[in-house]
Design a protein around this motif. Structure first.
Motif, PDB file in Angstrom:
ATOM      1  N   ARG A 271      25.496 -19.895  22.015  1.00  0.00           N
ATOM      2  CA  ARG A 271      24.514 -21.108  21.631  1.00  0.00           C
ATOM      3  C   ARG A 271      24.116 -21.045  19.984  1.00  0.00           C
ATOM      4  N   GLY A 272      24.618 -20.040  19.359  1.00  0.00           N
ATOM      5  CA  GLY A 272      24.381 -20.026  17.949  1.00  0.00           C
ATOM      6  C   GLY A 272      23.018 -19.105  17.812  1.00  0.00           C
ATOM      7  N   ASN A 273      22.650 -18.183  18.715  1.00  0.00           N
ATOM      8  CA  ASN A 273      21.530 -17.334  18.688  1.00  0.00           C
ATOM      9  C   ASN A 273      22.004 -16.072  18.786  1.00  0.00           C
ATOM     10  N   LEU A 274      21.900 -15.255  17.437  1.00  0.00           N
ATOM     11  CA  LEU A 274      22.189 -13.811  17.287  1.00  0.00           C
ATOM     12  C   LEU A 274      21.368 -12.759  17.603  1.00  0.00           C
ATOM     13  N   ALA A 275      19.954 -13.268  18.139  1.00  0.00           N
ATOM     14  CA  ALA A 275      18.857 -12.385  18.373  1.00  0.00           C
ATOM     15  C   ALA A 275      19.391 -11.256  19.096  1.00  0.00           C
ATOM     16  N   PRO A 276      20.208 -11.408  20.220  1.00  0.00           N
ATOM     17  CA  PRO A 276      20.269 -10.158  21.008  1.00  0.00           C
ATOM     18  C   PRO A 276      21.073  -9.049  20.142  1.00  0.00           C
ATOM     19  N   LEU A 277      21.548  -9.332  19.121  1.00  0.00           N
ATOM     20  CA  LEU A 277      22.476  -8.386  18.408  1.00  0.00           C
ATOM     21  C   LEU A 277      21.839  -8.066  16.960  1.00  0.00           C
ATOM     22  N   ALA A 278      20.367  -8.119  17.019  1.00  0.00           N
ATOM     23  CA  ALA A 278      19.607  -7.802  15.800  1.00  0.00           C
ATOM     24  C   ALA A 278      19.970  -6.285  15.625  1.00  0.00           C
ATOM     25  N   ARG A 279      20.399  -5.549  16.281  1.00  0.00           N
ATOM     26  CA  ARG A 279      20.408  -4.136  15.918  1.00  0.00           C
ATOM     27  C   ARG A 279      22.010  -3.930  15.395  1.00  0.00           C
ATOM     28  N   CYS A 280      22.683  -4.694  15.362  1.00  0.00           N
ATOM     29  CA  CYS A 280      24.083  -4.608  14.965  1.00  0.00           C
ATOM     30  C   CYS A 280      24.320  -4.480  13.546  1.00  0.00           C
TER      31      CYS A 280
ATOM     32  N   THR B 149      34.255  -3.900  17.208  1.00  0.00           N
ATOM     33  CA  THR B 149      34.398  -3.284  18.461  1.00  0.00           C
ATOM     34  C   THR B 149      33.728  -3.477  19.691  1.00  0.00           C
ATOM     35  N   GLU B 150      34.288  -3.255  20.785  1.00  0.00           N
ATOM     36  CA  GLU B 150      33.499  -3.213  22.096  1.00  0.00           C
ATOM     37  C   GLU B 150      32.518  -2.203  22.057  1.00  0.00           C
ATOM     38  N   ASP B 151      32.975  -1.070  21.482  1.00  0.00           N
ATOM     39  CA  ASP B 151      31.948   0.161  21.427  1.00  0.00           C
ATOM     40  C   ASP B 151      30.712  -0.377  20.892  1.00  0.00           C
ATOM     41  N   LEU B 152      31.057  -0.991  19.711  1.00  0.00           N
ATOM     42  CA  LEU B 152      29.826  -1.342  18.873  1.00  0.00           C
ATOM     43  C   LEU B 152      28.885  -2.377  19.330  1.00  0.00           C
ATOM     44  N   LEU B 153      29.619  -3.436  20.108  1.00  0.00           N
ATOM     45  CA  LEU B 153      28.799  -4.361  20.809  1.00  0.00           C
ATOM     46  C   LEU B 153      28.028  -3.785  21.854  1.00  0.00           C
ATOM     47  N   ARG B 154      28.389  -2.975  22.481  1.00  0.00           N
ATOM     48  CA  ARG B 154      27.532  -2.452  23.608  1.00  0.00           C
ATOM     49  C   ARG B 154      26.413  -1.602  23.066  1.00  0.00           C
ATOM     50  N   ALA B 155      26.771  -0.766  21.976  1.00  0.00           N
ATOM     51  CA  ALA B 155      25.684  -0.295  21.349  1.00  0.00           C
ATOM     52  C   ALA B 155      24.770  -0.884  20.681  1.00  0.00           C
ATOM     53  N   SER B 156      24.970  -2.232  20.356  1.00  0.00           N
ATOM     54  CA  SER B 156      23.957  -3.109  19.588  1.00  0.00           C
ATOM     55  C   SER B 156      23.037  -3.957  20.340  1.00  0.00           C
ATOM     56  N   CYS B 157      23.297  -4.012  21.753  1.00  0.00           N
ATOM     57  CA  CYS B 157      22.588  -4.985  22.591  1.00  0.00           C
ATOM     58  C   CYS B 157      22.180  -4.210  23.971  1.00  0.00           C
ATOM     59  N   ASP B 158      21.256  -4.872  24.613  1.00  0.00           N
ATOM     60  CA  ASP B 158      20.830  -4.117  25.961  1.00  0.00           C
ATOM     61  C   ASP B 158      22.104  -4.796  27.166  1.00  0.00           C
ATOM     62  N   ASP B 159      22.446  -6.134  26.830  1.00  0.00           N
ATOM     63  CA  ASP B 159      23.181  -6.864  27.847  1.00  0.00           C
ATOM     64  C   ASP B 159      24.206  -7.591  27.239  1.00  0.00           C
ATOM     65  N   VAL B 160      25.589  -7.103  27.315  1.00  0.00           N
ATOM     66  CA  VAL B 160      26.543  -7.727  26.745  1.00  0.00           C
ATOM     67  C   VAL B 160      26.762  -9.022  27.114  1.00  0.00           C
ATOM     68  N   ALA B 161      26.875  -9.353  28.306  1.00  0.00           N
ATOM     69  CA  ALA B 161      27.072 -10.866  28.818  1.00  0.00           C
ATOM     70  C   ALA B 161      26.161 -11.705  28.159  1.00  0.00           C
ATOM     71  N   GLU B 162      24.849 -11.050  28.146  1.00  0.00           N
ATOM     72  CA  GLU B 162      23.725 -12.114  27.773  1.00  0.00           C
ATOM     73  C   GLU B 162      23.902 -12.346  26.118  1.00  0.00           C
ATOM     74  N   ALA B 163      24.431 -11.174  25.478  1.00  0.00           N
ATOM     75  CA  ALA B 163      24.623 -11.368  24.047  1.00  0.00           C
ATOM     76  C   ALA B 163      25.639 -12.518  23.747  1.00  0.00           C
ATOM     77  N   ARG B 164      26.751 -12.318  24.565  1.00  0.00           N
ATOM     78  CA  ARG B 164      27.929 -13.307  24.342  1.00  0.00           C
ATOM     79  C   ARG B 164      27.303 -14.872  24.510  1.00  0.00           C
ATOM     80  N   ARG B 165      26.365 -15.061  25.757  1.00  0.00           N
ATOM     81  CA  ARG B 165      26.057 -16.368  26.188  1.00  0.00           C
ATOM     82  C   ARG B 165      25.051 -16.826  24.959  1.00  0.00           C
ATOM     83  N   GLU B 166      24.296 -16.100  24.456  1.00  0.00           N
ATOM     84  CA  GLU B 166      23.533 -16.633  23.520  1.00  0.00           C
ATOM     85  C   GLU B 166      24.224 -16.775  21.976  1.00  0.00           C
TER      86      GLU B 166
END
Length: 325
Positions: free
Chosen positions: A189-198, A169-186
Motif C-alpha cells: 500500500r506504499g507504507n513502510l512504517a512496519p519496517l522502520a527498524r530496517c 534477505t528473509e532473515d533481515l526482513l524478519r528481524a526488522s518487523c514484528d509481523d512479516v505478513a503485515e509488513a508486506r501488506r502495508e
C-alpha cells in the motif's frame, strides 16, 4: 566563424581549460586561444573569463547554446546524406543510466552490432536529467530515460514501465518487523512504517529509485537508518545479499539477483502502485531522423518485450517456490 569554431568553443567550455581543450582537439594552445580571441573580436563581446578555472561569461553561455545547436544540425545533415547514399556507417551516441544500461545494453548492443556492423556505439552513462540535456543538445543521438511525453524539442516513445521493489534477505526482513505478513501488506500500500527498524541502503537523490525511496519513507513517517549510500545499484544488491541492509531497485534487477544468489535468501517486497517508472526512448525532433536511431529504438523495444517474457518466467519460479519472494 566556421564549423571548427563551434567545435573549439564547445571543447573549451567542457574542459574549462585551454590546455586540456587543445589536447582534446589536437591543436596547439596558441592556435585555440587565437581562434577564440578572433571570435570575440568578431562578435564584439568577451566569451570567456581567462582565469583558473576558466568560466564562461553570460555571452559565452549564449554562444555555447548556439554552438551546440550548430553541431547538432551538422550531425543531422551528415546523417541525412548518409541515409540518402544508403551508407550505414558512423557513430551512434546512446545515453542511459548505468544500472539500466547494465540491464538492457548487453543483449541490445550485441544484436545491434550483428545487424548494423558499420555503426559504432558510444554509451554515455549519466543520471536522468543529464541524459535529457545531452539529447536536447545533440551530444547523444538517443536517450533511454524517464522523459515526459511532451518534453519540448524531443520525440518521446514509451518503452516500458519499470517497477521498483525493496530487496533484502528473509532473515533481515524478519528481524526488522514484528509481523512479516503485515509488513508486506502495508508495503504493497506504499507504507513502510512496519519496517522502520530496517537498515536501508540508499541511492542518490537524482537517481529515480533513490527519489522514490525517499518519497515513500517520508510519506510513511520513517526516518531511515541509512547504513550505506551509493550511486551503484549493483553494489547495493551485492551488499543486500550479505544481509547488510535493504535497497530499492528495479524489479528486473531484483529478480536477477535472487536467481544469482539462491543461497542468500533474498526476497523482494512489493511497494505501492505509484512506484513504477515509465522508461522511454527520446531523440531530437528534427526534419530528418537518422534511420540508425529508429533501428536502434525498434531493436531495443523488441529486446524489452523478450526481457519481460523472461521476467515472467522468473516470477513463475518465485510463485512455484524456486525463488523466495
Amino acid at each position: 566563424m566556421n564549423f571548427s569554431t563551434m567545435d573549439y568553443f564547445v571543447a573549451l567550455a567542457e574542459e574549462k581549460s585551454f590546455t586540456k581543450a587543445a589536447e582534446r582537439l589536437a591543436v596547439t594552445q596558441q592556435t585555440l586561444s587565437a581562434h577564440i580571441a578572433g571570435v570575440e573580436r568578431e562578435l564584439g563581446v568577451r566569451l570567456v573569463n581567462r582565469k583558473v578555472p576558466l568560466t564562461l561569461t553570460y555571452a559565452g553561455e549564449v554562444f555555447l547554446g548556439y554552438a551546440r545547436r550548430f553541431q547538432a544540425m551538422r550531425r543531422t545533415m551528415g546523417q541525412e546524406f548518409r541515409d540518402i547514399a544508403k551508407d550505414e556507417r558512423g557513430l551512434l551516441g546512446v545515453g542511459i543510466a548505468s544500472t539500466r544500461g547494465h540491464m538492457l545494453m548487453p543483449a541490445t548492443l550485441a544484436r545491434f552490432q550483428r545487424e548494423h556492423p558499420g555503426i559504432s556505439v558510444l554509451l554515455h552513462e549519466s543520471e536522468n536529467q543529464e541524459l535529457i540535456s545531452l539529447v536536447k543538445e545533440g551530444r547523444v543521438d538517443l536517450a533511454v530515460a524517464t522523459v515526459p511525453d511532451d518534453e519540448p524539442g524531443l520525440v518521446v516513445r514509451r518503452l516500458c514501465r519499470e517497477k521498483i521493489v525493496l530487496i533484502l534477505t528473509e532473515d533481515l526482513l524478519r528481524a526488522s518487523c514484528d509481523d512479516v505478513a503485515e509488513a508486506r501488506r502495508e508495503a504493497a500500500r506504499g507504507n513502510l512504517a512496519p519496517l522502520a527498524r530496517c537498515p536501508f541502503m540508499m541511492l542518490g537523490k537524482a537517481d529515480e529509485p533513490g527519489a522514490i525511496a525517499r518519497r515513500i519513507l517520508e510519506r510513511s513517517g520513517v526516518k531511515p537508518w541509512n547504513r550505506v549510500f551509493s550511486k551503484n545499484s549493483e553494489t547495493l544488491i551485492e551488499l543486500a545479499a550479505r544481509g547488510v541492509g535493504a535497497c530499492f531497485v528495479p524489479r528486473a534487477l531484483a529478480l536477477g539477483a535472487m536467481s544469482r544468489h539462491p543461497e542468500a535468501g533474498l526476497t523482494a517486497v512489493g511497494l505501492g502502485d505509484d512506484t513504477a517508472i515509465t522508461i522511454s526512448a527520446a531523440w531530437r525532433d528534427s526534419d530528418h531522423v537518422w534511420s540508425v536511431i529508429l533501428a536502434f529504438y525498434e531493436l531495443l523495444a523488441d529486446e524489452l518485450v523478450q526481457g519481460e517474457s523472461a521476467m515472467l518466467g522468473l516470477d513463475a519460479k518465485v510463485a512455484a517456490g524456486g525463488l523466495r519472494a
